[in-house]
Design a protein around this motif. Structure first.
Motif, mmCIF file in Angstrom:
data_model
loop_
_atom_site.group_PDB
_atom_site.id
_atom_site.type_symbol
_atom_site.label_atom_id
_atom_site.label_comp_id
_atom_site.label_asym_id
_atom_site.label_seq_id
_atom_site.Cartn_x
_atom_site.Cartn_y
_atom_site.Cartn_z
ATOM 1 N N LEU A 1 19.231 -14.146 -13.631
ATOM 2 C CA LEU A 1 17.888 -14.539 -13.223
ATOM 3 C C LEU A 1 17.753 -14.536 -11.701
ATOM 4 C CD1 LEU A 1 15.144 -15.457 -14.250
ATOM 5 C CD2 LEU A 1 15.973 -17.799 -14.172
ATOM 6 N N THR A 2 18.754 -15.057 -11.011
ATOM 7 C CA THR A 2 18.722 -15.077 -9.556
ATOM 8 C C THR A 2 18.714 -13.659 -8.992
ATOM 9 O OG1 THR A 2 19.932 -17.159 -9.575
ATOM 10 C CG2 THR A 2 19.887 -15.949 -7.504
ATOM 11 N N GLY A 3 19.597 -12.808 -9.503
ATOM 12 C CA GLY A 3 19.644 -11.429 -9.033
ATOM 13 C C GLY A 3 18.349 -10.683 -9.295
ATOM 14 N N THR A 4 17.763 -10.906 -10.459
ATOM 15 C CA THR A 4 16.506 -10.240 -10.795
ATOM 16 C C THR A 4 15.372 -10.715 -9.891
ATOM 17 O OG1 THR A 4 17.192 -9.961 -13.077
ATOM 18 C CG2 THR A 4 14.839 -9.841 -12.644
ATOM 19 N N LEU A 5 15.286 -12.018 -9.646
ATOM 20 C CA LEU A 5 14.226 -12.534 -8.786
ATOM 21 C C LEU A 5 14.376 -12.055 -7.351
ATOM 22 C CD1 LEU A 5 13.782 -16.161 -10.156
ATOM 23 C CD2 LEU A 5 12.311 -14.186 -10.498
ATOM 24 N N ILE A 6 15.598 -11.987 -6.857
ATOM 25 C CA ILE A 6 15.818 -11.491 -5.492
ATOM 26 C C ILE A 6 15.450 -10.018 -5.396
ATOM 27 C CG2 ILE A 6 17.598 -10.971 -3.783
ATOM 28 C CD1 ILE A 6 18.934 -13.630 -4.610
ATOM 29 N N ALA A 7 15.902 -9.221 -6.365
ATOM 30 C CA ALA A 7 15.589 -7.789 -6.339
ATOM 31 C C ALA A 7 14.089 -7.556 -6.458
ATOM 32 C CB ALA A 7 16.332 -7.076 -7.464
ATOM 33 N N THR A 8 13.417 -8.319 -7.310
ATOM 34 C CA THR A 8 11.977 -8.167 -7.472
ATOM 35 C C THR A 8 11.233 -8.575 -6.205
ATOM 36 O OG1 THR A 8 12.251 -8.619 -9.823
ATOM 37 C CG2 THR A 8 10.032 -8.783 -8.947
ATOM 38 N N THR A 9 11.693 -9.631 -5.547
ATOM 39 C CA THR A 9 11.067 -10.066 -4.299
ATOM 40 C C THR A 9 11.201 -8.999 -3.221
ATOM 41 O OG1 THR A 9 11.542 -12.366 -4.853
ATOM 42 C CG2 THR A 9 11.052 -11.870 -2.549
ATOM 43 N N VAL A 10 12.378 -8.405 -3.128
ATOM 44 C CA VAL A 10 12.588 -7.339 -2.141
ATOM 45 C C VAL A 10 11.687 -6.144 -2.458
ATOM 46 C CG1 VAL A 10 14.284 -5.670 -1.289
ATOM 47 C CG2 VAL A 10 14.925 -8.067 -1.549
ATOM 48 N N LEU A 11 11.584 -5.785 -3.730
ATOM 49 C CA LEU A 11 10.707 -4.675 -4.108
ATOM 50 C C LEU A 11 9.242 -4.984 -3.819
ATOM 51 C CD1 LEU A 11 12.352 -3.504 -7.430
ATOM 52 C CD2 LEU A 11 12.198 -2.219 -5.298
ATOM 53 N N MET A 12 8.813 -6.219 -4.030
ATOM 54 C CA MET A 12 7.435 -6.595 -3.722
ATOM 55 C C MET A 12 7.164 -6.500 -2.219
ATOM 56 S SD MET A 12 6.900 -9.885 -6.105
ATOM 57 C CE MET A 12 5.933 -9.790 -7.566
ATOM 58 N N ALA A 13 8.111 -6.945 -1.421
ATOM 59 C CA ALA A 13 7.951 -6.832 0.032
ATOM 60 C C ALA A 13 7.874 -5.368 0.449
ATOM 61 C CB ALA A 13 9.104 -7.540 0.749
ATOM 62 N N LEU A 14 8.694 -4.541 -0.161
ATOM 63 C CA LEU A 14 8.661 -3.111 0.145
ATOM 64 C C LEU A 14 7.322 -2.488 -0.249
ATOM 65 C CD1 LEU A 14 10.328 -0.698 1.147
ATOM 66 C CD2 LEU A 14 11.045 -0.345 -1.218
ATOM 67 N N VAL A 15 6.790 -2.872 -1.400
ATOM 68 C CA VAL A 15 5.479 -2.357 -1.826
ATOM 69 C C VAL A 15 4.401 -2.801 -0.837
ATOM 70 C CG1 VAL A 15 3.703 -2.552 -3.608
ATOM 71 C CG2 VAL A 15 6.054 -2.091 -4.250
ATOM 72 N N LEU A 16 4.448 -4.054 -0.387
ATOM 73 C CA LEU A 16 3.462 -4.534 0.581
ATOM 74 C C LEU A 16 3.535 -3.753 1.887
ATOM 75 C CD1 LEU A 16 3.633 -8.391 0.030
ATOM 76 C CD2 LEU A 16 1.693 -6.879 -0.433
ATOM 77 N N ILE A 17 4.723 -3.343 2.273
ATOM 78 C CA ILE A 17 4.894 -2.594 3.524
ATOM 79 C C ILE A 17 4.358 -1.174 3.393
ATOM 80 C CG2 ILE A 17 6.624 -1.599 5.072
ATOM 81 C CD1 ILE A 17 8.285 -4.169 4.559
ATOM 82 N N VAL A 18 4.633 -0.504 2.271
ATOM 83 C CA VAL A 18 4.300 0.919 2.161
ATOM 84 C C VAL A 18 2.961 1.200 1.488
ATOM 85 C CG1 VAL A 18 6.728 1.566 2.136
ATOM 86 C CG2 VAL A 18 5.512 1.302 -0.019
ATOM 87 N N ARG A 19 2.263 0.182 0.982
ATOM 88 C CA ARG A 19 1.055 0.497 0.218
ATOM 89 C C ARG A 19 -0.073 1.040 1.077
ATOM 90 N NH1 ARG A 19 -2.871 -3.838 0.006
ATOM 91 N NH2 ARG A 19 -2.001 -5.592 1.127
ATOM 92 N N ALA A 20 -0.223 0.589 2.318
ATOM 93 C CA ALA A 20 -1.298 1.114 3.174
ATOM 94 C C ALA A 20 -1.086 2.596 3.504
ATOM 95 C CB ALA A 20 -1.427 0.272 4.433
ATOM 96 N N PRO A 21 0.116 3.003 3.960
ATOM 97 C CA PRO A 21 0.299 4.438 4.193
ATOM 98 C C PRO A 21 0.189 5.276 2.919
ATOM 99 C CG PRO A 21 2.061 3.189 5.247
ATOM 100 C CD PRO A 21 1.255 2.234 4.439
ATOM 101 N N VAL A 22 0.670 4.751 1.815
ATOM 102 C CA VAL A 22 0.581 5.486 0.552
ATOM 103 C C VAL A 22 -0.881 5.626 0.135
ATOM 104 C CG1 VAL A 22 1.106 5.344 -1.918
ATOM 105 C CG2 VAL A 22 2.892 4.927 -0.244
ATOM 106 N N ALA A 23 -1.689 4.591 0.338
ATOM 107 C CA ALA A 23 -3.108 4.656 -0.015
ATOM 108 C C ALA A 23 -3.825 5.707 0.829
ATOM 109 C CB ALA A 23 -3.758 3.295 0.163
ATOM 110 N N ARG A 24 -3.469 5.798 2.111
ATOM 111 C CA ARG A 24 -4.091 6.814 2.967
ATOM 112 C C ARG A 24 -3.688 8.221 2.561
ATOM 113 N NH1 ARG A 24 -2.995 3.092 7.029
ATOM 114 N NH2 ARG A 24 -1.085 4.175 7.621
ATOM 115 N N MET A 25 -2.427 8.383 2.173
ATOM 116 C CA MET A 25 -1.926 9.724 1.862
ATOM 117 C C MET A 25 -2.275 10.180 0.448
ATOM 118 S SD MET A 25 1.793 9.333 3.566
ATOM 119 C CE MET A 25 2.325 10.962 3.991
#
Length: 117
Positions: A5-29
């Motif tokens: 559970l801890t590993g899954t929550l950490i990995a999911t949190t990192v993926l969510m942060a990554l999505v927040l970072i790349v979603r604006a450039p991806v939306a433009r492209m």
């Protein structure tokens, strides 16, 4: 269970942060549809099993009777022990199932409201 559970929550949190970072450039492209589809990545990670151990399966050349005495002792001990029920896994499965049903219900309601508008 807690380690998973801890590993899954950490990995999911990192993926969510990554999505927040790349979603604006991806939306433009690529457009908004692809940018919103990025959220499926952390959602999929929630349901993926973590690979914590390796299970080795003997090759085809090994006969079932070629088991070592140590392996036979482990198998006999596992069969002799009464199976214990993991209530934590059941509770977590019920909770995740309820959350998934709520999510699907709310998405259907949202789609219906969009059609009404």
């Amino acid at each position: 269970m807690i380690d998973w559970l801890t590993g899954t929550l950490i990995a999911t949190t990192v993926l969510m942060a990554l999505v927040l970072i790349v979603r604006a450039p991806v939306a433009r492209m690529f457009g908004a549809r692809i940018a919103y589809a990025l959220w499926l990545i952390p959602a999929a990670r929630l349901f993926m099993p973590s690979l914590t151990r390796t299970i080795e399966v003997p090759g085809r050349e090994a006969a079932p009777s070629a088991l070592s005495p140590e392996t036979l002792a482990v198998i006999a001990a596992a069969q002799a022990e009464p199976a214990s029920f993991d209530w934590t896994a059941l509770a977590l499965t019920v909770w995740i199932g309820g959350a998934a049903m709520l999510f699907l219900w709310r998405m259907a309601s949202y789609i219906q409201q969009r059609e009404d508008i």
